[in-house]
Write a protein that holds these residues in place. Structure first.
Motif, PDB file in Angstrom:
ATOM      1  N   LEU A 144       7.271   4.223   7.269  1.00  0.00           N
ATOM      2  CA  LEU A 144       7.160   4.369   8.713  1.00  0.00           C
ATOM      3  C   LEU A 144       7.195   5.841   9.107  1.00  0.00           C
ATOM      4  CD1 LEU A 144       7.034   2.824  11.422  1.00  0.00           C
ATOM      5  CD2 LEU A 144       9.538   2.879  11.440  1.00  0.00           C
ATOM      6  N   GLU A 145       8.114   6.594   8.527  1.00  0.00           N
ATOM      7  CA  GLU A 145       8.202   8.022   8.828  1.00  0.00           C
ATOM      8  C   GLU A 145       6.962   8.761   8.351  1.00  0.00           C
ATOM      9  OE1 GLU A 145      10.925  11.996   7.876  1.00  0.00           O
ATOM     10  OE2 GLU A 145      11.717   9.999   7.428  1.00  0.00           O
ATOM     11  N   ILE A 146       6.496   8.468   7.127  1.00  0.00           N
ATOM     12  CA  ILE A 146       5.340   9.177   6.582  1.00  0.00           C
ATOM     13  C   ILE A 146       4.094   8.922   7.411  1.00  0.00           C
ATOM     14  CG2 ILE A 146       3.751   9.268   4.622  1.00  0.00           C
ATOM     15  CD1 ILE A 146       6.255   8.764   2.826  1.00  0.00           C
ATOM     16  N   VAL A 147       3.841   7.666   7.762  1.00  0.00           N
ATOM     17  CA  VAL A 147       2.655   7.347   8.566  1.00  0.00           C
ATOM     18  C   VAL A 147       2.727   8.070   9.907  1.00  0.00           C
ATOM     19  CG1 VAL A 147       1.459   5.502   9.804  1.00  0.00           C
ATOM     20  CG2 VAL A 147       2.195   5.131   7.444  1.00  0.00           C
ATOM     21  N   HIS A 148       3.880   8.007  10.549  1.00  0.00           N
ATOM     22  CA  HIS A 148       4.045   8.691  11.839  1.00  0.00           C
ATOM     23  C   HIS A 148       3.759  10.177  11.701  1.00  0.00           C
ATOM     24  CE1 HIS A 148       6.203  10.515  15.242  1.00  0.00           C
ATOM     25  NE2 HIS A 148       6.040   9.364  15.867  1.00  0.00           N
ATOM     26  N   ARG A 196       0.838  -1.201   0.000  1.00  0.00           N
ATOM     27  CA  ARG A 196       0.000   0.000   0.000  1.00  0.00           C
ATOM     28  C   ARG A 196       0.872   1.251   0.000  1.00  0.00           C
ATOM     29  NH1 ARG A 196      -1.481  -3.667   3.763  1.00  0.00           N
ATOM     30  NH2 ARG A 196      -3.487  -4.727   3.438  1.00  0.00           N
ATOM     31  N   LEU A 197       0.374   2.317  -0.634  1.00  0.00           N
ATOM     32  CA  LEU A 197       1.047   3.603  -0.526  1.00  0.00           C
ATOM     33  C   LEU A 197       0.917   4.113   0.905  1.00  0.00           C
ATOM     34  CD1 LEU A 197      -0.169   5.226  -3.854  1.00  0.00           C
ATOM     35  CD2 LEU A 197       2.119   4.346  -3.354  1.00  0.00           C
ATOM     36  N   PRO A 198       1.895   4.837   1.406  1.00  0.00           N
ATOM     37  CA  PRO A 198       1.861   5.249   2.821  1.00  0.00           C
ATOM     38  C   PRO A 198       0.678   6.150   3.172  1.00  0.00           C
ATOM     39  CG  PRO A 198       3.678   6.310   1.652  1.00  0.00           C
ATOM     40  CD  PRO A 198       3.149   5.247   0.749  1.00  0.00           C
ATOM     41  N   GLY A 199       0.271   7.030   2.257  1.00  0.00           N
ATOM     42  CA  GLY A 199      -0.881   7.876   2.540  1.00  0.00           C
ATOM     43  C   GLY A 199      -2.148   7.063   2.681  1.00  0.00           C
TER      44      GLY A 199
END
Length: 314
Positions: A133-137, A79-82
């Protein structure tokens, strides 16, 4: 030690069985139900149902009241992070704040090829994982997000919806202590999970992740450490061995039952409640704070009750 149930959802778990498992967890006091995130069975591709992980968890969240849910783990390649951040935050709203996200780099090449998911070399998948991980956070904790990495770009993302849990749902990273997972986890994760490791191996991996935390100035005490491992449990050892035979007979195997059982027991917990509890104490002494017990006989609800009883026995 926190005791949780882990279900391999790609191995033919029907919707009714998911409901029964969730009900059994709530009835007997299992705090968290984790599920794998796969689209193909490793045992029988055409005969086993493999429902989508986050759709399943959303539906279960809507029909339960206390049980927590999470993936162990969602591959960054799927999945894309967004999309992932939004989906998990949505399920957090559905559940009223009972969701955890486990994230990893992905490993099963066959399902990626089958369904057209990208499957670059390991180093690239680890880069994708670290960026996700960084983007989701950040999407969960910042008002707007700009991000330009090697694999993903976000432009003034409004970072909605925010999850119910604050500052965010627990972020769990699965890995074996390598730099590719330990360093991103040290920066953004709440928990590091190591699957199928002996207590001695677990202690070594824990030390590597703790060192990664220290290198960036994070107190390792703020990172939780857990393991996922197989579990065949009974009120007696004989009952546990009977469940082992049932598991052995589910699929054709090259090894005879005794040879298979010897190999399986090297990476799993097998025995009575007291025996499994004693083995879990070995993990606890190695610095393990949680155990996700893989239950492969998913129609067997009595095992769920016995696993729940470990919370007081371990």
């Amino acid at each position: 030690m926190r005791i949780s149930l882990m279900i391999e959802g790609q191995e033919g778990v029907t919707w009714q069985q998911w409901c029964d498992l969730a009900d059994a967890c709530e009835k007997h006091g299992v705090a968290t139900l984790y599920r794998s995130d796969h689209y193909i069975s490793q045992a029988n591709e055409t005969g086993n149902v493999a429902h989508d992980a986050w759709t399943t968890l959303a539906a279960l969240a809507a029909r339960t009241t206390t049980l927590r849910f999470g993936t162990l783990v969602s591959p960054a390649t799927f999945r894309l992070p967004g999309l992932l951040a939004n989906a998990v935050a949505t399920v957090d709203h559905v559940s009223g704040g009972r969701i955890e996200l486990g994230l990893g780099a992905g490993w099963m090449e066959r399902e990626h090829r089958a369904y057209g998911f990208p499957f670059p070399e390991t180093s690239v998948r680890l880069e994708m994982f670290a960026e996700q991980l960084e983007i989701v956070h950040r999407l969960w904790t910042e008002d707007r997000v700009d991000f330009r990495g090697r694999h993903y770009t976000l432009e003034n993302a409004p970072a909605q919806p925010k999850p119910v849990q604050q500052p965010h749902p627990p972020l769990l990273v699965g890995g074996s202590g390598t730099r590719g997972t330990a360093e991103p986890a040290a920066r953004f994760a709440d928990e590091y999970n190591t699957p199928f490791a002996s207590p001695e191996e677990f202690a070594r991996i824990r030390a590597k992740v703790a060192a990664a935390c220290e290198r960036i100035g994070r107190d390792p005490a703020t990172m939780r450490f857990s393991t996922m491992t197989g579990c065949l449990i009974g009120t007696t050892r004989s009952e546990a061995l009977e469940r082992a035979r049932q598991l052995y007979e589910r699929v054709p195997r090259d090894k005879d039952v005794d040879t298979w059982l010897e190999s399986y027991s090297q990476r799993s917990l097998i025995g009575s409640v007291d025996e499994v509890a004693e083995r879990l104490r070995d993990y606890e002494r190695a610095g393990c704070e949680g155990a996700m017990l893989q239950h492969l006989l998913h129609a067997d609800l009595e095992s769920v009750r016995l696993i729940a009883s470990l919370s007081s026995a371990a």
